[in-house]
Design a protein around this motif. Structure first.
Motif: not given
Length: 532
Positions: A137-144, A337-342, A399-404, A415-419
């Protein structure tokens, strides 16, 4: 567990003309953006601002696999109004080569996906988990799901804990496109995680144009019509076999013949068989989604709320999901560009009352020589005993990410940080009237956590306006944590103290040590067990 991948991907495309896609010309004037059939853009998006173009170019990963690989992309506009609960239900029958296994009609239960068949013999739940595709999801490999729970339980019918589908938290109203990747060239960027294929979900992108959306649907699932039997029918069916094969040649003389069938005048078992009137019901399903977006060319956002309810037609099952998603893009300078999602979800599931699942979960089998009568009056008394009990089954998923992103023309860097965090609670209590005077209580808490640090640099080279080369260098570090704790006990002092298995406070109110710490209050300690 920690994983580290370093990959270098080079793509070359030979064309007879300049490639289509996002048009250039953003310097000092409005851009005209041409979209090919593979672009990940929502249907109702107006592509007119520079921030949207940059967010597609920088934040969203290059979709070279759309042209070179065996993959299928669809825009799930129609799926957002389909009353499916899980991602598996929404994708079922939509993509060639994707097989969805739906063993139960109970909303929110585990379902399996296989891309191009199974990669190994499925001999255990562990094999099934290891055969599932990667969902991104948006570059985040989801936990199964993780199979560790099956290693500490006796029966493998259901996973310990909530046993809720981890992909039941996908609100399709927030998804702009779905891609199923099946080819090695398409999945190579995800490394060994993509050995069973990849399903890529791309959420809707914020736009500068102000918009407010409201979507809703409601439906009714009709109860099935089934033909039920009573003890008289079963007795007549068994009688011919007992008369033919028993030693005495007569079913009534066999000591192993069920007692509840031997008396045909007993209306408890040989009377009306109308239990299905209480077991089945007409089920209501509905979905409500609200979204708002706006901003400027330099900063915009999108916020959405959703509520989904799906009742099962049998056994009082059902699921409620509450979801919220927030996206934001900010562009302080032209090339940055800075982008974030929760994305946050709460899933509450009403589980079935299936005897097999209940006995397997509590590891206790009462006397089954006299089963529940098929009359709905007796079945109603049985359901009344469940009102003294409860089974709270809840999951929280974030789920969330912060990207630059940096865009210097041909060279781009992200560069991104995903949770991804998923926690589950299950509090269970069964009254003694359901277990022949033996009450049961259980408290479960478990979570799975994934943290990722991802860096990616790309360079695009065009030779003679005919040959296109795309170079990509990436690094990804991933930390996974799976943990759970479970306590259960038998033979409580009464049916009124249901949750507190232990006195959990080691200190008294005056600050002194509590001598009753870890001593049971409702259940004898000899009947108390822990795992985790």
């Amino acid at each position: 567990m920690r994983y580290l991948w370093l990959c270098l991907v080079v793509f070359a495309a030979i064309t007879t003309c300049a490639p289509t896609g996002l048009a250039k010309g953003n310097e000092g004037k409005k851009s005209n953006i041409k979209l090919n059939s593979n672009a990940h853009i929502r249907r109702d998006t107006v592509v007119k601002d520079s921030l949207l173009e940059d967010s597609i170019n920088i934040i969203k990963r290059h979709t070279v696999y759309n042209k070179l690989a065996d993959s299928v992309i669809k825009k799930p506009y129609d799926l957002s109004t389909f009353p499916g609960v899980s991602l598996q239900q929404l994708l079922k029958g939509q993509f060639a080569g994707l097989y969805v296994q739906e063993p139960s009609g109970e909303p929110g239960t585990m379902q399996n996906m296989f891309i191009r068949g199974v990669p190994m013999p499925l001999l255990s739940p562990k094999d099934v988990y290891q055969s599932q595709p990667l969902v991104v999801l948006d570059g985040i490999p989801l936990v199964t799901e993780h199979p560790f729970a099956y290693d500490v339980q006796l029966y493998n019918y259901n996973r310990m804990g909530t046993a809720t589908n981890p992909f039941a938290d996908i609100d399709m109203n927030n998804i702009a496109s779905i891609a199923v990747l099946k080819d090695l060239s398409a999945t190579a960027i995800y490394g060994p995680r993509a050995i069973n294929g990849v399903i890529v979900l791309t959420s809707k992108t914020p736009v500068a144009a102000k918009s407010i959306t409201f979507d809703s649907y409601i439906g009714l699932a009709q109860r099935p019509h089934v033909i039920t039997i009573n003890g008289k029918y079963e007795n007549a069916f068994r009688q011919r076999f007992y008369d033919l094969y028993t030693t005495n040649g007569r079913y009534s003389d066999d000591e192993n013949y069920p007692i509840y069938l031997s008396d045909s005048l007993n209306n408890v078992y040989s009377g009306k068989s109308d239990w299905s009137d209480l077991y089945y019901r007409n089920a209501v399903v509905y979905g409500i989604n609200f979204g708002i977006s706006g901003g400027t060319d330099r900063a915009n956002f999108r916020f959405s709320l959703g509520d989904l309810k799906s009742d099962g037609v049998a056994d009082g099952t059902g699921l409620n999901r509450y979801s919220a998603m927030f996206n934001i893009n900010m562009k302080p300078i032209k090339w940055l560009l800075f982008s974030a999602m929760v994305n946050a979800n709460r899933v509450e599931r009403q589980r079935n009352k299936y005897l097999r699942d209940r006995f397997a979960q509590i590891n206790y089998f009462p006397d089954l020589s006299a089963p529940l009568p098929p009359n709905k009056d007796f079945y109603a008394d049985y359901l009344e005993q469940y009102k003294k009990s409860f089974d709270n089954n809840k999951n929280n998923i974030v789920d969330g990410y912060a990207k630059i992103g940096i865009d210097l023309g041909k060279f781009k860097f992200v560069t991104s940080f995903n949770v991804d965090y998923n926690e589950g609670y299950r509090d269970v209590f069964y009254a003694r009237t359901l277990l022949q005077g033996n009450s049961y209580a259980s408290n479960y808490f478990g979570f799975s956590q994934r943290i990722m640090a991802d860096n990616r640099a790309t360079y695009d080279l065009t030779v003679n306006k005919v040959h296109d080369f795309h170079f990509e260098l990436g690094q990804s570090t991933q930390w996974d944590i799976y943990k759970y704790s479970n306590a259960y006990a038998y033979k409580g002092v009464n049916d009124y103290i249901k949750i507190n298995l232990l006195v959990s406070n080691p200190k008294n109110p005056d600050g002194s040590d509590n001598p009753d710490y870890l001593n049971t209050t409702a259940f004898p300690r000899i009947n108390l067990s822990f795992s985790g």
